[in-house]
Design an enzyme around this catalytic site. Sequence first.
Site, short mmCIF file in Angstrom:
data_model
loop_
_atom_site.label_atom_id
_atom_site.label_comp_id
_atom_site.label_asym_id
_atom_site.label_seq_id
_atom_site.Cartn_x
_atom_site.Cartn_y
_atom_site.Cartn_z
NE ARG A 23 -1.39 -1.81 -1.52
CZ ARG A 23 -0.42 -1.44 -0.32
NH1 ARG A 23 0.41 -0.65 -0.25
NH2 ARG A 23 -0.35 -2.73 0.45
NE ARG A 27 3.86 4.72 1.21
CZ ARG A 27 3.60 3.28 2.34
NH1 ARG A 27 4.35 4.13 3.55
NH2 ARG A 27 4.12 2.37 2.44
NE ARG A 36 0.81 9.30 3.83
CZ ARG A 36 0.25 9.69 5.66
NH1 ARG A 36 0.30 10.33 6.00
NH2 ARG A 36 0.70 8.13 5.70
CG ASP A 72 -5.77 0.22 3.77
OD1 ASP A 72 -4.61 -0.09 3.64
OD2 ASP A 72 -5.25 -0.97 5.14
CE1 TYR A 148 -1.65 -6.19 7.78
CE2 TYR A 148 -2.98 -7.59 6.20
CZ TYR A 148 -2.31 -7.12 6.50
OH TYR A 148 -0.80 -6.39 5.53
O1 1CP Z 1 -3.77 2.09 -5.65
C1 1CP Z 1 -4.37 1.46 -4.63
O2 1CP Z 1 -4.34 -0.20 -5.03
C2 1CP Z 1 -4.65 1.99 -3.75
C3 1CP Z 1 -5.30 1.47 -3.34
C4 1CP Z 1 -4.94 0.35 -2.11
C5 1CP Z 1 -4.92 -1.10 -2.07
C6 1CP Z 1 -5.97 -1.91 -3.35
C7 1CP Z 1 -4.39 1.00 -0.48
C8 1CP Z 1 -3.59 2.20 -0.21
N1 1CP Z 1 -4.08 -0.66 -0.13
C9 1CP Z 1 -4.87 -0.96 -0.90
C10 1CP Z 1 -5.22 -2.34 -0.40
C11 1CP Z 1 -4.41 -3.26 0.75
N2 1CP Z 1 -3.62 -2.72 1.75
C12 1CP Z 1 -3.25 -4.48 0.42
C13 1CP Z 1 -3.67 -5.81 -0.20
C14 1CP Z 1 -2.77 -5.35 -1.47
C15 1CP Z 1 -2.08 -5.60 -1.42
O3 1CP Z 1 -1.24 -6.96 -0.76
O4 1CP Z 1 -0.61 -5.05 -1.73
C16 1CP Z 1 -2.87 -4.83 2.04
C17 1CP Z 1 -2.30 -5.85 2.48
C18 1CP Z 1 -3.29 -3.20 2.64
C19 1CP Z 1 -2.35 -3.48 3.96
C20 1CP Z 1 -1.16 -2.18 4.14
N3 1CP Z 1 -1.97 -1.06 3.76
C21 1CP Z 1 -0.14 -2.08 4.19
C22 1CP Z 1 1.03 -3.53 4.13
C23 1CP Z 1 1.42 -3.41 5.63
C24 1CP Z 1 1.66 -5.27 5.47
O5 1CP Z 1 0.87 -5.94 6.30
O6 1CP Z 1 2.98 -5.31 4.65
C25 1CP Z 1 0.19 -1.12 4.23
C26 1CP Z 1 1.54 -0.21 3.63
C27 1CP Z 1 -1.10 -0.26 3.96
C28 1CP Z 1 -1.41 1.64 3.87
C29 1CP Z 1 -1.51 1.98 2.74
N4 1CP Z 1 -2.97 1.08 2.40
C30 1CP Z 1 -3.02 2.29 1.28
C31 1CP Z 1 -1.40 3.05 0.84
C32 1CP Z 1 -0.97 4.04 -0.04
C33 1CP Z 1 -0.89 2.95 2.00
C34 1CP Z 1 0.14 3.75 2.29
C35 1CP Z 1 -0.29 4.70 2.97
C36 1CP Z 1 0.61 6.48 3.17
O7 1CP Z 1 1.71 6.50 4.29
O8 1CP Z 1 1.51 6.69 2.41
#
Ligand code: 1CP
Length: 343
Positions: A23, A27, A36, A72, A148
């Site tokens: 990640r 943000r 964004r 994502d 999910y």
């Molecule tokens: O640098 C990077 O790693 C960016 C790419 C990336 C990756 C690898 C994003 C962007 N998401 C993910 C994977 C991801 N998404 C996972 C697996 C990694 C982990 O365990 O942390 C999971 C569980 C998600 C699901 C997800 N997408 C969540 C979590 C929700 C929960 O159930 O708790 C969230 C908040 C997102 C949105 C998201 N994905 C990525 C970003 C930067 C964001 C936030 C978006 C925003 O609001 O701007």
Amino acid sequence: MQHRLIAAMRREKVDRCPVWFMRQAGRYMPEYQALRQGRSFMEMARSVELCTQITLQPVRAFDLDAAILFADIMTPLEAVGIDFDIVGGEGPVIEEPLTQASQLGRVGSFDAARIGYLFEAIRQIQHELAGQQPLIGFAGAPFTMACYLMEGRGSRDFMQARRALYEAPEFFGELLARLVDLQVAYLREQARAGVDALQVFDSWIGLLDGPSYRRVVLPHMRRLFAELSGLGIPVVHFAPGSAAFLESIAEAGGDVIGVDWRLPLDEAWSRIGADKAVQGNLDPALLLVGGEPLRRGIDEVLRCAAGRPGHIFNLGHGVHRQTPPSHVAEAVQYLRQVGVAGP
Ligand code: 1CP
């Protein structure tokens, strides 16, 4: 020339410990926040130009040893026509969760053209990286995707999936099998487009007990990694919260095992086995703190890795959104000083 990250993933000797952060885009970065403004997550992810820029932001800002594709874990669902949204401040939302066997057909065949933007972005990012850093592609593991799909959104306990595992084992097994097929097709297409390594995120697997993992999930994970091994690029298997059955995680597959912060890295590595590389495992909370506690945390991870070939420095989970970017810079700079490989 082979990248430092790829060499370490293959347990070859490197000049210094490679570092990237899960990640690392997102943000906590003002550059990301600026793009964004007024846009949804998926608008950014679907734009080849924005996806490329966001992927490169942390690499440029912190001189990291790898880029990870900005996408994502829900993205491959778009390639089978399952509708979802990424809701600001929450995460993925699927309006119509998949809850019973009659709906299994929704996880149909993978149509790469539906997410053509992603493969175009991979080519664009590689063009911009120009061989300076490798690009990591990724996907969610079948169990985490099932969580999910069945719950329809994030949850602390993902009871719908865990309940089905006991109540409807045939349905649950068939869902995992279909998700293996989907994720193999998706990751294969990322490899074809040119990513240098892959990571499989099993973010919610820590909700299970070891016997259930071995009985229900492990056979599917074995097949997943067996199919990926033909791609010729290293694969990371990240399964946070799985200390209770870490040996089974290693047995499932992956060239590199991602370790969270709950176990000391040396203890985790001895349970994983010397035939695999390890990635980790600084507590992401230390990136909120910075300074002396951060440096001592990094020292401790490096002490446990003891300069053995096959260690990739990373966090135990993703960068938290409250992380000051200056602390990320601090960590990378400190690692440049002390992360020199041993004899
Ligand atoms: O640098 C990077 O790693 C960016 C790419 C990336 C990756 C690898 C994003 C962007 N998401 C993910 C994977 C991801 N998404 C996972 C697996 C990694 C982990 O365990 O942390 C999971 C569980 C998600 C699901 C997800 N997408 C969540 C979590 C929700 C929960 O159930 O708790 C969230 C908040 C997102 C949105 C998201 N994905 C990525 C970003 C930067 C964001 C936030 C978006 C925003 O609001 O701007």
